[in-house]
Design a protein around this motif. Structure first.
Motif, PDB file in Angstrom:
ATOM      1  N   MET A  88       0.838  -1.203   0.000  1.00 24.84           N
ATOM      2  CA  MET A  88       0.000   0.000   0.000  1.00 24.84           C
ATOM      3  C   MET A  88       0.875   1.255   0.000  1.00 24.84           C
ATOM      4  SD  MET A  88      -3.188  -1.008   2.473  1.00 24.84           S
ATOM      5  CE  MET A  88      -4.101   0.484   2.104  1.00 24.84           C
ATOM      6  N   VAL A  89       1.922   1.247   0.810  1.00 26.00           N
ATOM      7  CA  VAL A  89       2.838   2.390   0.848  1.00 26.00           C
ATOM      8  C   VAL A  89       3.517   2.557  -0.509  1.00 26.00           C
ATOM      9  CG1 VAL A  89       4.934   3.321   1.902  1.00 26.00           C
ATOM     10  CG2 VAL A  89       3.212   2.204   3.343  1.00 26.00           C
ATOM     11  N   ALA A  90       3.991   1.470  -1.093  1.00 27.70           N
ATOM     12  CA  ALA A  90       4.664   1.531  -2.393  1.00 27.70           C
ATOM     13  C   ALA A  90       3.744   2.091  -3.472  1.00 27.70           C
ATOM     14  CB  ALA A  90       5.154   0.136  -2.790  1.00 27.70           C
ATOM     15  N   SER A  91       2.496   1.690  -3.452  1.00 29.46           N
ATOM     16  CA  SER A  91       1.537   2.160  -4.441  1.00 29.46           C
ATOM     17  C   SER A  91       1.354   3.680  -4.363  1.00 29.46           C
ATOM     18  CB  SER A  91       0.194   1.461  -4.218  1.00 29.46           C
ATOM     19  OG  SER A  91      -0.773   1.964  -5.100  1.00 29.46           O
ATOM     20  N   ILE A  92       1.310   4.203  -3.164  1.00 32.82           N
ATOM     21  CA  ILE A  92       1.148   5.653  -2.992  1.00 32.82           C
ATOM     22  C   ILE A  92       2.438   6.385  -3.346  1.00 32.82           C
ATOM     23  CG2 ILE A  92       0.782   7.471  -1.268  1.00 32.82           C
ATOM     24  CD1 ILE A  92      -1.213   5.431   0.081  1.00 32.82           C
ATOM     25  N   MET A  93       3.563   5.867  -2.887  1.00 37.11           N
ATOM     26  CA  MET A  93       4.842   6.555  -3.113  1.00 37.11           C
ATOM     27  C   MET A  93       5.251   6.566  -4.582  1.00 37.11           C
ATOM     28  SD  MET A  93       5.667   7.865  -0.285  1.00 37.11           S
ATOM     29  CE  MET A  93       7.181   8.564  -0.914  1.00 37.11           C
ATOM     30  N   THR A  94       4.905   5.536  -5.331  1.00 38.59           N
ATOM     31  CA  THR A  94       5.296   5.462  -6.741  1.00 38.59           C
ATOM     32  C   THR A  94       4.152   5.850  -7.665  1.00 38.59           C
ATOM     33  OG1 THR A  94       4.731   3.112  -6.875  1.00 38.59           O
ATOM     34  CG2 THR A  94       7.010   3.667  -6.270  1.00 38.59           C
ATOM     35  N   GLY A  95       3.031   6.245  -7.087  1.00 40.21           N
ATOM     36  CA  GLY A  95       1.848   6.592  -7.869  1.00 40.21           C
ATOM     37  C   GLY A  95       1.785   8.060  -8.222  1.00 40.21           C
ATOM     38  N   GLU A  96       0.597   8.582  -8.206  1.00 38.99           N
ATOM     39  CA  GLU A  96       0.314   9.959  -8.599  1.00 38.99           C
ATOM     40  C   GLU A  96       1.153  10.971  -7.814  1.00 38.99           C
ATOM     41  OE1 GLU A  96      -3.539  12.918  -8.543  1.00 38.99           O
ATOM     42  OE2 GLU A  96      -3.864  10.774  -8.853  1.00 38.99           O
ATOM     43  N   SER A  97       1.649  11.950  -8.520  1.00 32.79           N
ATOM     44  CA  SER A  97       2.486  12.986  -7.922  1.00 32.79           C
ATOM     45  C   SER A  97       1.678  13.860  -6.958  1.00 32.79           C
ATOM     46  CB  SER A  97       3.073  13.864  -9.033  1.00 32.79           C
ATOM     47  OG  SER A  97       3.793  14.943  -8.494  1.00 32.79           O
ATOM     48  N   CYS A  98       2.294  14.195  -5.846  1.00 34.31           N
ATOM     49  CA  CYS A  98       1.702  15.105  -4.861  1.00 34.31           C
ATOM     50  C   CYS A  98       2.653  16.280  -4.674  1.00 34.31           C
ATOM     51  CB  CYS A  98       1.505  14.413  -3.515  1.00 34.31           C
ATOM     52  SG  CYS A  98       0.419  12.983  -3.564  1.00 34.31           S
ATOM     53  N   ASN A  99       2.107  17.427  -4.311  1.00 39.75           N
ATOM     54  CA  ASN A  99       2.933  18.608  -4.069  1.00 39.75           C
ATOM     55  C   ASN A  99       3.662  18.542  -2.737  1.00 39.75           C
ATOM     56  OD1 ASN A  99       2.219  19.918  -6.495  1.00 39.75           O
ATOM     57  ND2 ASN A  99       0.385  20.753  -5.559  1.00 39.75           N
ATOM     58  N   LEU A 100       2.976  18.065  -1.688  1.00 40.06           N
ATOM     59  CA  LEU A 100       3.491  18.170  -0.331  1.00 40.06           C
ATOM     60  C   LEU A 100       3.713  16.807   0.322  1.00 40.06           C
ATOM     61  CD1 LEU A 100       1.143  20.993   1.031  1.00 40.06           C
ATOM     62  CD2 LEU A 100       3.429  21.244   0.043  1.00 40.06           C
ATOM     63  N   LEU A 101       4.780  16.703   1.100  1.00 41.07           N
ATOM     64  CA  LEU A 101       5.000  15.497   1.905  1.00 41.07           C
ATOM     65  C   LEU A 101       3.869  15.309   2.909  1.00 41.07           C
ATOM     66  CD1 LEU A 101       8.825  15.680   2.735  1.00 41.07           C
ATOM     67  CD2 LEU A 101       7.678  14.401   0.919  1.00 41.07           C
ATOM     68  N   GLU A 102       3.305  16.396   3.375  1.00 36.66           N
ATOM     69  CA  GLU A 102       2.177  16.324   4.308  1.00 36.66           C
ATOM     70  C   GLU A 102       1.011  15.567   3.683  1.00 36.66           C
ATOM     71  OE1 GLU A 102       4.365  20.206   5.244  1.00 36.66           O
ATOM     72  OE2 GLU A 102       3.954  18.985   3.484  1.00 36.66           O
ATOM     73  N   HIS A 103       0.779  15.797   2.397  1.00 37.45           N
ATOM     74  CA  HIS A 103      -0.314  15.104   1.694  1.00 37.45           C
ATOM     75  C   HIS A 103       0.023  13.626   1.487  1.00 37.45           C
ATOM     76  CE1 HIS A 103      -3.877  14.793  -0.768  1.00 37.45           C
ATOM     77  NE2 HIS A 103      -3.160  14.241  -1.747  1.00 37.45           N
ATOM     78  N   VAL A 104       1.261  13.346   1.127  1.00 33.65           N
ATOM     79  CA  VAL A 104       1.696  11.960   0.940  1.00 33.65           C
ATOM     80  C   VAL A 104       1.543  11.185   2.248  1.00 33.65           C
ATOM     81  CG1 VAL A 104       3.637  10.459   0.366  1.00 33.65           C
ATOM     82  CG2 VAL A 104       3.299  12.573  -0.901  1.00 33.65           C
ATOM     83  N   GLY A 105       2.010  11.764   3.344  1.00 32.11           N
ATOM     84  CA  GLY A 105       1.895  11.113   4.646  1.00 32.11           C
ATOM     85  C   GLY A 105       0.453  10.865   5.042  1.00 32.11           C
ATOM     86  N   ALA A 106      -0.416  11.834   4.779  1.00 36.01           N
ATOM     87  CA  ALA A 106      -1.840  11.681   5.103  1.00 36.01           C
ATOM     88  C   ALA A 106      -2.481  10.588   4.249  1.00 36.01           C
ATOM     89  CB  ALA A 106      -2.575  13.008   4.919  1.00 36.01           C
ATOM     90  N   LEU A 107      -2.124  10.513   2.981  1.00 37.08           N
ATOM     91  CA  LEU A 107      -2.661   9.456   2.115  1.00 37.08           C
ATOM     92  C   LEU A 107      -2.282   8.077   2.648  1.00 37.08           C
ATOM     93  CD1 LEU A 107      -1.940  10.804  -1.496  1.00 37.08           C
ATOM     94  CD2 LEU A 107      -4.185  10.459  -0.443  1.00 37.08           C
ATOM     95  N   ILE A 108      -1.024   7.920   3.023  1.00 39.34           N
ATOM     96  CA  ILE A 108      -0.564   6.627   3.547  1.00 39.34           C
ATOM     97  C   ILE A 108      -1.264   6.301   4.861  1.00 39.34           C
ATOM     98  CG2 ILE A 108       1.419   5.371   4.488  1.00 39.34           C
ATOM     99  CD1 ILE A 108       3.163   6.996   2.469  1.00 39.34           C
ATOM    100  N   ALA A 109      -1.243   7.241   5.793  1.00 38.98           N
ATOM    101  CA  ALA A 109      -1.835   7.012   7.116  1.00 38.98           C
ATOM    102  C   ALA A 109      -3.313   6.684   7.011  1.00 38.98           C
ATOM    103  CB  ALA A 109      -1.611   8.228   8.010  1.00 38.98           C
ATOM    104  N   ASP A 110      -4.043   7.465   6.246  1.00 36.99           N
ATOM    105  CA  ASP A 110      -5.491   7.251   6.132  1.00 36.99           C
ATOM    106  C   ASP A 110      -5.813   5.937   5.437  1.00 36.99           C
ATOM    107  OD1 ASP A 110      -5.914   9.652   7.458  1.00 36.99           O
ATOM    108  OD2 ASP A 110      -6.253  10.788   5.612  1.00 36.99           O
ATOM    109  N   SER A 111      -5.050   5.597   4.397  1.00 37.52           N
ATOM    110  CA  SER A 111      -5.275   4.331   3.685  1.00 37.52           C
ATOM    111  C   SER A 111      -5.051   3.140   4.600  1.00 37.52           C
ATOM    112  CB  SER A 111      -4.347   4.227   2.478  1.00 37.52           C
ATOM    113  OG  SER A 111      -4.647   5.216   1.528  1.00 37.52           O
ATOM    114  N   LEU A 112      -3.961   3.153   5.354  1.00 29.44           N
ATOM    115  CA  LEU A 112      -3.666   2.044   6.261  1.00 29.44           C
ATOM    116  C   LEU A 112      -4.706   1.956   7.370  1.00 29.44           C
ATOM    117  CD1 LEU A 112       0.216   2.439   6.613  1.00 29.44           C
ATOM    118  CD2 LEU A 112      -1.021   0.755   5.237  1.00 29.44           C
ATOM    119  N   TYR A 113      -5.035   3.087   7.940  1.00 27.54           N
ATOM    120  CA  TYR A 113      -5.990   3.122   9.060  1.00 27.54           C
ATOM    121  C   TYR A 113      -7.363   2.596   8.641  1.00 27.54           C
ATOM    122  CZ  TYR A 113      -7.208   4.760  13.731  1.00 27.54           C
ATOM    123  OH  TYR A 113      -7.562   4.816  15.053  1.00 27.54           O
ATOM    124  N   GLN A 114      -7.762   2.920   7.422  1.00 29.65           N
ATOM    125  CA  GLN A 114      -9.065   2.477   6.927  1.00 29.65           C
ATOM    126  C   GLN A 114      -9.060   1.017   6.473  1.00 29.65           C
ATOM    127  OE1 GLN A 114     -10.131   5.326   3.905  1.00 29.65           O
ATOM    128  NE2 GLN A 114     -10.141   7.027   5.366  1.00 29.65           N
TER     129      GLN A 114
END
Length: 120
Positions: free
Chosen positions: A59-85
């Motif tokens: 799941m982390v790899a999919s987010i990190m190598t997927g769609e580009s994000c502007n901010l690390l804050e957004h990347v971290g939130a995507l990972i955290a929320d995906s795992l938590y859910q």
């Protein structure tokens, strides 16, 4: 409380606010710490009773190598929320995203953003 920890996962991604970061890409490093109760899998020795860390990595790899994000804050939130859910039994989690090649006119090892959810 028990934890499952994935440390220093390395990925090549295209995250950043500058156009050069989005076009050239760079390395990122991610740590995930999941707080959970591992009593049952510790007794049963059955993967389904635990949080599958291979799935966490994927799941982390999919987010990190997927769609580009502007901010690390957004990347971290995507990972955290995906795992938590996705995973049941998470009491809390922490995601650290590190970017060693930052556009800062100075000397530093990396910039790190830490995102938490639940009880850490």
């Amino acid at each position: 409380m028990d934890k499952i920890v994935l440390k220093n996962m390395a990925f090549y991604g295209y995250h950043g606010n500058l156009e050069s970061e989005k076009s050239q890409g760079q390395r990122f490093f991610v740590d995930v710490e999941i707080k959970t109760d591992l009593t049952k899998p510790g007794q049963t020795d059955v993967l389904e009773d635990s949080i599958n860390y291979v799935e966490v990595y994927d799941m982390v790899a999919s987010i990190m190598t997927g769609e580009s994000c502007n901010l690390l804050e957004h990347v971290g939130a995507l990972i955290a929320d995906s795992l938590y859910q996705h995973f049941q039994g998470i009491i809390g989690l922490s995601v650290a995203v590190r970017k060693p090649s930052v556009p800062i006119a100075g000397v530093l090892d990396y910039v790190e953003v830490v995102t938490t959810r639940g009880q850490i």
